[in-house]
Structures are given as structure tokens and as C-alpha cells.
Design a protein around this motif. Structure first.
Motif, mmCIF file in Angstrom:
data_model
loop_
_atom_site.group_PDB
_atom_site.id
_atom_site.type_symbol
_atom_site.label_atom_id
_atom_site.label_comp_id
_atom_site.label_asym_id
_atom_site.label_seq_id
_atom_site.Cartn_x
_atom_site.Cartn_y
_atom_site.Cartn_z
ATOM 1 N N MET A 33 0.817 -1.220 0.000
ATOM 2 C CA MET A 33 0.000 0.000 0.000
ATOM 3 C C MET A 33 0.851 1.272 0.000
ATOM 4 S SD MET A 33 0.228 1.598 3.249
ATOM 5 C CE MET A 33 -1.304 2.209 3.884
ATOM 6 N N HIS A 34 2.126 1.175 0.408
ATOM 7 C CA HIS A 34 2.973 2.363 0.426
ATOM 8 C C HIS A 34 3.423 2.701 -0.991
ATOM 9 C CE1 HIS A 34 6.430 5.012 1.247
ATOM 10 N NE2 HIS A 34 5.744 5.318 2.339
ATOM 11 N N HIS A 35 3.429 3.983 -1.330
ATOM 12 C CA HIS A 35 3.690 4.389 -2.717
ATOM 13 C C HIS A 35 5.122 4.117 -3.167
ATOM 14 C CE1 HIS A 35 5.561 7.902 -0.879
ATOM 15 N NE2 HIS A 35 5.899 8.369 -2.060
ATOM 16 N N GLN A 36 6.041 3.924 -2.228
ATOM 17 C CA GLN A 36 7.424 3.602 -2.589
ATOM 18 C C GLN A 36 7.817 2.186 -2.163
ATOM 19 O OE1 GLN A 36 9.678 6.859 -0.747
ATOM 20 N NE2 GLN A 36 9.995 7.736 -2.784
ATOM 21 N N SER A 37 6.822 1.334 -1.955
ATOM 22 C CA SER A 37 7.114 0.000 -1.409
ATOM 23 C C SER A 37 8.046 -0.803 -2.305
ATOM 24 C CB SER A 37 5.817 -0.774 -1.171
ATOM 25 O OG SER A 37 5.133 -1.000 -2.388
ATOM 26 N N GLU A 38 7.901 -0.704 -3.604
ATOM 27 C CA GLU A 38 8.738 -1.501 -4.496
ATOM 28 C C GLU A 38 10.214 -1.140 -4.332
ATOM 29 O OE1 GLU A 38 9.182 -2.666 -9.241
ATOM 30 O OE2 GLU A 38 7.448 -1.516 -8.557
ATOM 31 N N ALA A 39 10.509 0.157 -4.348
ATOM 32 C CA ALA A 39 11.898 0.595 -4.211
ATOM 33 C C ALA A 39 12.428 0.319 -2.808
ATOM 34 C CB ALA A 39 12.008 2.084 -4.538
ATOM 35 N N ILE A 40 11.607 0.540 -1.789
ATOM 36 C CA ILE A 40 12.021 0.273 -0.414
ATOM 37 C C ILE A 40 12.321 -1.209 -0.238
ATOM 38 C CG2 ILE A 40 11.208 0.196 1.988
ATOM 39 C CD1 ILE A 40 9.665 2.814 1.368
ATOM 40 N N ASN A 41 11.463 -2.058 -0.784
ATOM 41 C CA ASN A 41 11.646 -3.505 -0.628
ATOM 42 C C ASN A 41 12.854 -4.019 -1.398
ATOM 43 O OD1 ASN A 41 9.522 -3.718 1.148
ATOM 44 N ND2 ASN A 41 8.025 -4.198 -0.434
ATOM 45 N N GLU A 42 13.184 -3.374 -2.493
ATOM 46 C CA GLU A 42 14.416 -3.734 -3.203
ATOM 47 C C GLU A 42 15.630 -3.466 -2.320
ATOM 48 O OE1 GLU A 42 14.491 -1.644 -6.889
ATOM 49 O OE2 GLU A 42 12.918 -2.869 -7.807
ATOM 50 N N GLN A 43 15.623 -2.338 -1.618
ATOM 51 C CA GLN A 43 16.732 -2.022 -0.720
ATOM 52 C C GLN A 43 16.780 -2.979 0.466
ATOM 53 O OE1 GLN A 43 17.337 1.986 0.515
ATOM 54 N NE2 GLN A 43 17.017 2.822 -1.519
ATOM 55 N N LEU A 44 15.606 -3.347 0.985
ATOM 56 C CA LEU A 44 15.573 -4.291 2.095
ATOM 57 C C LEU A 44 16.100 -5.659 1.660
ATOM 58 C CD1 LEU A 44 12.137 -3.227 3.574
ATOM 59 C CD2 LEU A 44 14.309 -3.180 4.826
ATOM 60 N N ALA A 45 15.766 -6.078 0.445
ATOM 61 C CA ALA A 45 16.281 -7.352 -0.069
ATOM 62 C C ALA A 45 17.796 -7.295 -0.226
ATOM 63 C CB ALA A 45 15.608 -7.681 -1.399
ATOM 64 N N GLU A 46 18.294 -6.151 -0.686
ATOM 65 C CA GLU A 46 19.746 -5.989 -0.836
ATOM 66 C C GLU A 46 20.429 -6.007 0.529
ATOM 67 O OE1 GLU A 46 23.020 -2.771 -2.559
ATOM 68 O OE2 GLU A 46 20.884 -2.458 -2.941
ATOM 69 N N LEU A 47 19.834 -5.323 1.503
ATOM 70 C CA LEU A 47 20.383 -5.313 2.859
ATOM 71 C C LEU A 47 20.413 -6.726 3.434
ATOM 72 C CD1 LEU A 47 21.359 -3.681 5.320
ATOM 73 C CD2 LEU A 47 18.962 -3.365 5.957
ATOM 74 N N GLU A 48 19.360 -7.479 3.177
ATOM 75 C CA GLU A 48 19.279 -8.868 3.633
ATOM 76 C C GLU A 48 20.406 -9.708 3.042
ATOM 77 O OE1 GLU A 48 16.086 -12.178 2.488
ATOM 78 O OE2 GLU A 48 15.200 -10.455 3.531
ATOM 79 N N GLU A 49 20.644 -9.557 1.744
ATOM 80 C CA GLU A 49 21.712 -10.302 1.085
ATOM 81 C C GLU A 49 23.086 -9.922 1.642
ATOM 82 O OE1 GLU A 49 21.463 -9.812 -3.118
ATOM 83 O OE2 GLU A 49 19.430 -10.626 -3.249
#
Length: 200
Positions: A140-156
Motif C-alpha cells: 500500500m505504500h507508494h514507494q514500497s517496491e523501491a524500499i523492498n528492493e533495498q531491504l532485499a539488498e540489505l538482507e543479502e
């Protein structure tokens, strides 16, 4: 003013559910990141959320709008669709998925709060029973796609190094509001002497 409860971090029982209350109507519905996984409910949800409160307090994961520990958002009856939901990953119960739903689709803190949450949970792994807590923002957040890409990168990066402090590469404008982006583009303002009056 007397008679009007403060919305900022007080202990008014009329505004917040108790730490020992699991009230589904006051929690966000599990979203896409938790779909197909074992969503925590009842005592299991309460137990992990108590750990969350402790981790967030130690690492100062605070919602600056309401001036309280982010874990309190789950208990705030004024925002029943906001906060965290959790699920154990179906193919590996040692991995927990955590999905954050902000109070509005344009919440400017979502980027900072989700990254702070990831670092608190995984930097304090001795506080809970999971080898990894994966974090994502609800769609629902308007920047969720970009934020989640960064979270996935941080996870890796964390899985590769064991270091939660590594900063993933920033996407332009992610997590900032229009005023912050404008300030970055214009550069610091300068006074008559040519020196910036800003502290940063």
C-alpha cells in the motif's frame, strides 16, 4: 489543554491495547509478503512482539510522528490498520517474515523504520529464536517496491557478511519527501558570508 489526551506516546489505556491483548481488528491484515506462510497469531504474536518492543527500545526504532517506540503502533487503536504482522517462513521455520504497514500510503518514515527494524531484529539475534528476520513494507505504500528492493539488498549483504550496519545502495529519492529531495538538488543555503547556516 486539560481534558484532551495527548496523541504522542502517553500511557492512556483508552488509546492503546494492552501488551497482553491480541486484537486482530486493531492490526494490519497480513499482506503479500506473508501470503502462504504461517502467520503468527495469539500468544505467538504477542511473544514475538514483546521481543520486538525490547529490540526497538535498545536500538531506538522510534516513530517520530508519534514519539514512541515503533512497537506501540500495533497497540494504537487510532491506527488499527498499521504496524507489524509476522509469519514463519513455510520452508524454514528459523526464518521470520515481518511486514510493516504504515499509517498512510505516503508515510515518509517507512524507509527508515523498516531498515531500522531489520537492523534491530538481526543485530540482536540472541533475543529471539530466529536465524533471520526478513522485513518488507506493505504494497500500500507508494514507494514500497523501491524500499523492498533495498531491504532485499540489505538482507543479502547481511547474509554474506553478518554485518547489519552495511548501507545498501540508495535509490534516488527513496524514503525522502519532496522537500528533502528539493534541498538535496539545490544544495545548502548560504548566508552573506557564503557559509551554510544549516547544521548538516
Amino acid at each position: 489543554m486539560a481534558g484532551f489526551p495527548s496523541p504522542f506516546g502517553n500511557d492512556d489505556g483508552d488509546l492503546f491495547d494492552g501488551d497482553d491483548e491480541f486484537v486482530p481488528d486493531h492490526l494490519p491484515r497480513p499482506g503479500a509478503f506473508l501470503e502462504g506462510h504461517d502467520v503468527l497469531t495469539g500468544e505467538e504474536h504477542l511473544a514475538f512482539h514483546e521481543v520486538t518492543k525490547e529490540c526497538f527500545e535498545e536500538r531506538k526504532v522510534y516513530d517520530m510522528t508519534f514519539n514512541y517506540n515503533l512497537a506501540r503502533l500495533n497497540l494504537d487503536t487510532r491506527h488499527p490498520g498499521a504496524g507489524y504482522r509476522y509469519a514463519e517462513q513455510t520452508d524454514d521455520s528459523a526464518i521470520l517474515r515481518a511486514e510493516f504497514t504504515p499509517t498512510t500510503p505516503f508515510c515518509p518514515q517507512t524507509h527508515t523504520l523498516t531498515i531500522g527494524s531489520f537492523r534491530a531484529w538481526n543485530g540482536l539475534r540472541d533475543r529471539h529464536d530466529y536465524d533471520l528476520v526478513r522485513v518488507r513494507a506493505d504494497r500500500m505504500h507508494h514507494q514500497s517496491e523501491a524500499i523492498n528492493e533495498q531491504l532485499a539488498e540489505l538482507e543479502e549483504l547481511y547474509l554474506e557478511t553478518g554485518d547489519v550496519t552495511i548501507v545498501p545502495e540508495e535509490s534516488d529519492g527513496v524514503g525522502s519527501n519532496p522537500m528533502e529531495r528539493s534541498m538535496r538538488e539545490e544544495g545548502p543555503s548560504r548566508g552573506p558570508s557564503g557559509n551554510s547556516g544549516a547544521p548538516f
